[in-house]
Design a protein around this motif. Sequence first.
Motif, short mmCIF file in Angstrom:
data_model
loop_
_atom_site.label_atom_id
_atom_site.label_comp_id
_atom_site.label_asym_id
_atom_site.label_seq_id
_atom_site.Cartn_x
_atom_site.Cartn_y
_atom_site.Cartn_z
N ALA A 58 0.83 -1.21 0.00
CA ALA A 58 0.00 0.00 0.00
C ALA A 58 0.86 1.25 0.00
O ALA A 58 0.57 2.23 -0.71
CB ALA A 58 -0.92 0.00 1.22
N THR A 59 1.93 1.24 0.78
CA THR A 59 2.81 2.41 0.85
C THR A 59 3.64 2.54 -0.42
O THR A 59 3.91 3.66 -0.88
CB THR A 59 3.73 2.30 2.08
OG1 THR A 59 2.92 2.09 3.25
CG2 THR A 59 4.54 3.56 2.27
N GLY A 60 4.06 1.41 -0.99
CA GLY A 60 4.85 1.47 -2.21
C GLY A 60 4.06 1.98 -3.40
O GLY A 60 4.56 2.77 -4.20
N PHE A 61 2.81 1.54 -3.53
CA PHE A 61 1.96 1.99 -4.64
C PHE A 61 1.02 3.08 -4.13
O PHE A 61 -0.13 2.82 -3.80
CB PHE A 61 1.16 0.82 -5.21
CG PHE A 61 1.97 -0.10 -6.06
CD1 PHE A 61 2.05 0.07 -7.43
CD2 PHE A 61 2.67 -1.16 -5.49
CE1 PHE A 61 2.80 -0.78 -8.22
CE2 PHE A 61 3.43 -2.02 -6.26
CZ PHE A 61 3.51 -1.82 -7.64
N SER A 62 1.52 4.28 -4.06
CA SER A 62 0.74 5.40 -3.54
C SER A 62 -0.17 5.95 -4.62
O SER A 62 -0.45 5.31 -5.63
CB SER A 62 1.68 6.49 -3.02
OG SER A 62 2.42 7.04 -4.09
N LEU A 82 6.77 -1.08 -17.52
CA LEU A 82 7.99 -1.65 -16.96
C LEU A 82 8.37 -0.92 -15.69
O LEU A 82 8.80 -1.54 -14.70
CB LEU A 82 9.13 -1.56 -17.99
CG LEU A 82 10.45 -2.24 -17.61
CD1 LEU A 82 10.23 -3.72 -17.34
CD2 LEU A 82 11.48 -2.05 -18.72
N GLY A 83 8.18 0.40 -15.68
CA GLY A 83 8.49 1.17 -14.49
C GLY A 83 7.68 0.73 -13.29
O GLY A 83 8.21 0.56 -12.19
N ASN A 84 6.38 0.52 -13.47
CA ASN A 84 5.54 0.07 -12.35
C ASN A 84 5.88 -1.34 -11.92
O ASN A 84 5.84 -1.67 -10.73
CB ASN A 84 4.06 0.16 -12.75
CG ASN A 84 3.42 1.43 -12.27
OD1 ASN A 84 2.59 1.42 -11.38
ND2 ASN A 84 3.82 2.54 -12.85
N PHE A 85 6.23 -2.20 -12.87
CA PHE A 85 6.63 -3.56 -12.52
C PHE A 85 7.87 -3.54 -11.64
O PHE A 85 7.99 -4.33 -10.71
CB PHE A 85 6.89 -4.37 -13.78
CG PHE A 85 7.47 -5.74 -13.51
CD1 PHE A 85 6.67 -6.77 -13.07
CD2 PHE A 85 8.83 -5.97 -13.66
CE1 PHE A 85 7.20 -8.03 -12.79
CE2 PHE A 85 9.38 -7.21 -13.39
CZ PHE A 85 8.57 -8.24 -12.96
N SER A 90 10.81 -4.74 -6.71
CA SER A 90 11.74 -4.28 -5.68
C SER A 90 11.17 -4.46 -4.28
O SER A 90 11.92 -4.74 -3.33
CB SER A 90 12.09 -2.80 -5.91
OG SER A 90 12.79 -2.65 -7.13
N LEU A 91 9.87 -4.33 -4.13
CA LEU A 91 9.26 -4.59 -2.82
C LEU A 91 9.47 -6.05 -2.42
O LEU A 91 9.76 -6.35 -1.25
CB LEU A 91 7.77 -4.26 -2.86
CG LEU A 91 7.39 -2.79 -3.06
CD1 LEU A 91 5.88 -2.63 -3.18
CD2 LEU A 91 7.92 -1.92 -1.92
N VAL A 92 9.35 -6.96 -3.38
CA VAL A 92 9.60 -8.38 -3.10
C VAL A 92 11.06 -8.61 -2.74
O VAL A 92 11.38 -9.34 -1.79
CB VAL A 92 9.18 -9.25 -4.30
CG1 VAL A 92 9.56 -10.71 -4.06
CG2 VAL A 92 7.69 -9.12 -4.56
N ILE A 93 11.98 -7.99 -3.48
CA ILE A 93 13.41 -8.11 -3.18
C ILE A 93 13.71 -7.63 -1.78
O ILE A 93 14.47 -8.25 -1.02
CB ILE A 93 14.23 -7.32 -4.22
CG1 ILE A 93 14.10 -7.94 -5.60
CG2 ILE A 93 15.70 -7.23 -3.81
CD1 ILE A 93 14.64 -9.34 -5.71
N GLY A 94 13.13 -6.49 -1.40
CA GLY A 94 13.34 -5.96 -0.06
C GLY A 94 12.89 -6.92 1.02
O GLY A 94 13.58 -7.10 2.03
N VAL A 95 11.74 -7.54 0.82
CA VAL A 95 11.21 -8.49 1.80
C VAL A 95 12.09 -9.74 1.89
O VAL A 95 12.43 -10.21 2.99
CB VAL A 95 9.76 -8.87 1.45
CG1 VAL A 95 9.30 -10.08 2.26
CG2 VAL A 95 8.83 -7.69 1.68
N SER A 293 0.43 -3.13 -10.70
CA SER A 293 1.29 -2.72 -11.80
C SER A 293 0.54 -2.66 -13.13
O SER A 293 1.07 -2.16 -14.13
CB SER A 293 2.47 -3.69 -11.94
OG SER A 293 3.31 -3.64 -10.81
N MET A 294 -0.70 -3.18 -13.17
CA MET A 294 -1.49 -3.16 -14.40
C MET A 294 -2.21 -1.83 -14.61
O MET A 294 -2.72 -1.56 -15.71
CB MET A 294 -2.53 -4.29 -14.35
CG MET A 294 -1.96 -5.68 -14.13
SD MET A 294 -1.06 -6.28 -15.55
CE MET A 294 -2.42 -6.76 -16.61
#
Length: 501
Positions: A58-62, A82-85, A90-95, A293-294
């Motif tokens: 939620a915070t990442g996709f403001s 591609l930018g939104n993807f 990156s959120l997954v990588i961070g987790v 991202s869609m």
Amino acid sequence: MSEINWTNWLILMASIVVLIGMGYYTNKKIVHGSDGEGGFLLAGRSLGPIIGGGTIVATGFSGWGFMGSPGAAYAFGTTELLGNFFFGFSLVIGVLFFARFLYRRGVKMGALTIPEFIAKNHPGDERMQRILQGTASVITAVLLSVFLVGQIKALGMLGGSWLGIPLEYAAALMVLVIVIYTSMGGLAAVAWTDTFMVICMTISAIYICFQMFTDISLFEMIDQLHVIDANLVNPATANPYGSAPFQIFYLLPYTILFACVLPYQSIRLMSFRPDVKAHHVAMVVAPIGLLLSMIPFVGLYMRIKFPKLAVADEAMPMYLKHFMPPIASGLITLFILFAMQSTANSVLLVVSSSLSHDLRKAIKPESKISDKQAVALNQAAVVIIGLITMAMMLFAPPFMLNMIAIMGTGTLMASFVGPVLVSVFWKGTAKGALAAIISGFCISAGLLVFSDLGWIEPPIYAAVCSSIIYVVVSRFTRTDPVRSKYTEGTAHHHNARPLAH
């Protein structure tokens, strides 16, 4: 007011009851049920994979994800997809790869905020660590408070047009609601309300995609866009992220820094329950991030339906007006407001804690106040900062807000990349961390103000420079580790089992 405005008011009032109810619940269940400030600042390290994953996405996709990205796709084409993807990726990588380190180290040191984590994670004498925490807290408060001003104005603009009231009144209403539930439950309230919001955002994304792709298939969309302008399908540049096509990939390191370094994102990685596994959180984050991202497809769809929009950012409002029933349009607009709120509440909490907790610890680390007083101080800070930023929004020059918002997040990432992210692999000294923070701040801000570079490039270049400075200064100032009273604090959860993969 028209009937649709009354309907929107009823929808908003119902959502306010839910949000404040969650604030009340988290206040009683988590803040009062935890010892010390950790219950307010870190949700008592109680977040599970669903609530934790929900608040991260939620915070990442403001609000940018629902308003700005369709506009960018309308103007520049498929680059924005591609930018939104990259943001979701990156959120997954961070987790998966960063949360475990941040959680373990935070629990071991008893750190409740990112500035406190930076100070306690870097060896040095007590005075230097206090300076480090104070500097990090002030830079966080300054950069994110002006970013918060931009978020509040965006809330007011969309909320005002949706409710049929002036921008200032709508902004004041939104800030009041955010302040109430955030001051009640702290990070727990933010996380619970964020999860409620991201569920609504996800439902919106599914409904929007269903409407678009039942009207025009993906292949038809590509064919029609190619007829309008071949550059929409196969862009010759990376605009709005850079002039050369390869520069779109600058967004990948930028989004990784966003997910792992920005305090209002990374603080969530320290707040999980000890039994939560990182891959379980990623299983929540990944599908929601993919769905959200869609949303830029709306911009491509509108480029076909309304190819002559004067302002590209009108893509989403025009889509809701012409292709959604009134009730659905009202609900989705509310969910877009939710997306904006999910960032605003997080930033508000981080700015407040930087001043009420970090600055207090830096100035008077031995000050004795009770746990109840410390929580009350943090709650008061949320209220005060909310009022101050509201006043700033009313009096700040409007033309400055967008650039200052970009400068806030990008410059803060460049300042903290060494002390937060590089320290995962190689831990420097307090002096090295301080030098990295100051240099990252100066280089990023300088490039943004005085160069013609795009908005992604200055923070990335500054992050590289500040990381090098972090390593070099740390090597030259490396001495035997100094242990002090300032670094020996441990959390109540010291014996908790760390976040695992």
